[in-house]
Design an enzyme around this catalytic site. Structure first.
Site, PDB file in Angstrom:
ATOM      1  N   ILE A  99      -0.751  -1.339   9.539  1.00  0.00           N
ATOM      2  CA  ILE A  99      -1.091  -2.603   9.071  1.00  0.00           C
ATOM      3  C   ILE A  99       0.009  -3.374   8.852  1.00  0.00           C
ATOM      4  O   ILE A  99       0.166  -4.921   8.947  1.00  0.00           O
ATOM      5  CB  ILE A  99      -1.814  -2.352   7.973  1.00  0.00           C
ATOM      6  N   ASN A 134       2.345  -3.855   1.227  1.00  0.00           N
ATOM      7  CA  ASN A 134       1.753  -2.512   2.278  1.00  0.00           C
ATOM      8  C   ASN A 134       2.107  -1.383   2.153  1.00  0.00           C
ATOM      9  O   ASN A 134       1.317  -0.409   2.486  1.00  0.00           O
ATOM     10  CB  ASN A 134       1.776  -3.249   3.599  1.00  0.00           C
ATOM     11  N   SER A 152      -7.196   0.174  -1.075  1.00  0.00           N
ATOM     12  CA  SER A 152      -8.031   1.275  -0.295  1.00  0.00           C
ATOM     13  C   SER A 152      -9.483   0.971  -0.872  1.00  0.00           C
ATOM     14  O   SER A 152      -9.431   1.241  -2.167  1.00  0.00           O
ATOM     15  CB  SER A 152      -7.335   2.418  -0.181  1.00  0.00           C
ATOM     16  N   TYR A 208      -4.008   9.684  -4.250  1.00  0.00           N
ATOM     17  CA  TYR A 208      -4.198   8.463  -3.408  1.00  0.00           C
ATOM     18  C   TYR A 208      -5.055   7.421  -4.125  1.00  0.00           C
ATOM     19  O   TYR A 208      -4.720   6.230  -4.366  1.00  0.00           O
ATOM     20  CB  TYR A 208      -4.324   8.855  -2.104  1.00  0.00           C
ATOM     21  N   LYS A 212      -4.143   3.884  -5.912  1.00  0.00           N
ATOM     22  CA  LYS A 212      -4.767   2.760  -5.493  1.00  0.00           C
ATOM     23  C   LYS A 212      -5.616   1.982  -6.536  1.00  0.00           C
ATOM     24  O   LYS A 212      -5.403   0.829  -6.746  1.00  0.00           O
ATOM     25  CB  LYS A 212      -5.415   2.948  -4.096  1.00  0.00           C
ATOM     26  N   VAL A 216      -9.341   1.685   9.119  1.00  0.00           N
ATOM     27  CA  VAL A 216      -8.530   0.884  10.210  1.00  0.00           C
ATOM     28  C   VAL A 216      -7.926   1.839  11.083  1.00  0.00           C
ATOM     29  O   VAL A 216      -7.202   3.123  10.856  1.00  0.00           O
ATOM     30  CB  VAL A 216      -7.340  -0.136   9.479  1.00  0.00           C
ATOM     31  N   THR A 232      -5.093   2.965  12.479  1.00  0.00           N
ATOM     32  CA  THR A 232      -3.677   3.176  12.314  1.00  0.00           C
ATOM     33  C   THR A 232      -3.279   4.570  13.018  1.00  0.00           C
ATOM     34  O   THR A 232      -4.376   5.512  12.930  1.00  0.00           O
ATOM     35  CB  THR A 232      -3.219   3.030  11.331  1.00  0.00           C
TER      36      THR A 232
END
Length: 268
Positions: free
Chosen positions: A13, A86, A148, A167, A171, A200, A202
Site C-alpha cells: 500500500i 502506512n 485496519s 495487531y 490498530k 488488499v 499485497t
C-alpha cells in the site's frame, strides 16, 4: 505543488501511494523507508519520476526522525502538506493465536502485545511529533493513518475474527491516538483521519491468505459481514479510494475512523 510524505513506502500500500501521487508532477512525494536494501521497485520509480524523494530513517528512533524531518524541510522550504502513516507490522509469529491460547504463555503474550504497540503506536507517535512543525507550516495540514478493519469492535464482533490480537489492539489504539491529535490540533487547522484500506492484495496478505485453507477460513468469517466478498481488492483501488477521502478531509470529519468507502461499515 502539494507535498506528501508516506511511511513504509517500499512495497504494498505504501508503494501504491507513492506510485499514485507521483504520477501527478504537481505533487512532491517523500517516500520514508527503513532501508534501501528492499526498495528495488521504489528506487526504479524514483529514477523515472524526479518528484519522488527517498528518505531513509528509523521510525522507532526520534533522533533519526529529526534528521529525516530536516531533510524534508530542506526540500520543501520548511513545510509538509500531508503525512500518511502506512508503516507497521503484524508482529511476532504468535499473531495467529486467539486470546485464550496465551494461557500459560505469558512471555509470548507480552511479546505479542508489546511488539505491536511499539511498531504500530509508539513509532507512529514519534513520526507525527517529528513532522508536526512541518505540517503546521503546510497548506493542507493533514495527517492520515492506514489502520485496519481488524481494529474495529463491530467488525471483530460480527465476523468472529479472534486472531492477530496484538495487531488489532495496536490498530485500535492508534485510531484513538489519531483522534486525540485531531482534538488537540483542531484549533491550528490540522486534520487527522484513520482509514481501513480494505482487504488488499499485497504480498503480506498473500503470505497469509494465499493458502487455500486459510483463505476459506477468512472468507467464511468475512461472509458473516458481507456475503458478497470474494477476495481482496488490488492495491491501486484501495489507494485511490483512500486518497479521495484524504483529499476531501475537512474539519468536520477530522479524527474519524472510516473504511476506504468513507463509512463505518463497508469494510470490503
Amino acid at each position: 505543488m502539494v507535498s506528501w510524505a508516506v511511511t513504509g513506502a517500499t512495497r504494498g500500500i505504501g508503494l501504491g501511494f507513492v506510485q499514485n501521487l507521483s504520477a501527478d508532477s504537481q505533487n512532491q512525494v517523500f517516500a520514508i523507508i527503513r532501508s534501501l536494501a528492499t526498495a528495488g521497485p521504489l528506487k526504479e520509480l524514483a529514477t523515472e519520476r524526479k518528484n519522488i524523494h527517498i528518505v531513509v530513517t528509523e521510525l522507532s528512533d526520534p533522533e533519526k526522525l529529526k534528521l529525516a524531518a530536516a531533510e524534508v524541510s530542506k526540500a520543501t522550504g520548511g513545510s509538509l502538506d500531508v503525512l500518511i502513516l502506512n508503516a507497521g507490522s503484524a508482529g511476532p509469529e504468535t499473531s495467529a493465536l486467539p486470546p485464550s491460547a496465551f494461557h500459560g504463555k505469558e512471555e509470548a503474550l507480552e511479546k505479542e502485545i508489546g511488539e505491536n504497540i511499539n511498531n504500530n503506536i509508539i513509532s507512529n507517535i514519534y513520526v507525527i511529533n517529528s513532522f508536526l512543525d512541518l505540517i503546521r507550516n503546510g497548506t493542507e495540514k493533514k495527517i492520515a493513518f492506514v489502520s485496519s478493519q481488524s481494529g474495529d469492535l463491530e467488525f471483530t464482533r460480527i465476523t468472529g475474527f479472534s486472531f492477530v490480537m496484538g495487531y488489532s489492539i495496536a490498530k485500535a489504539g492508534m485510531n484513538i491516538v489519531m483522534t486525540k491529535f485531531g482534538a488537540e490540533l483542531a484549533h491550528e487547522g490540522i486534520k487527522t483521519i484513520s482509514l481501513s484500506p480494505g482487504w488488499v492484495n499485497t504480498d503480506a496478505a498473500k503470505a497469509v491468505t494465499g493458502d487455500p485453507a486459510v483463505r476459506k477460513i477468512m472468507l467464511d468469517l468475512f461472509h458473516k459481514l458481507d456475503p458478497d466478498v470474494s477476495g481482496p481488492i488490488e492495491v491501486d483501488e484501495s489507494v485511490s479510494s483512500q486518497l479521495k477521502l484524504i483529499k476531501e478531509l475537512t474539519a468536520e470529519n477530522s479524527g474519524k475512523f472510516l473504511t476506504h468507502h468513507g463509512d463505518t461499515s463497508t469494510w470490503f
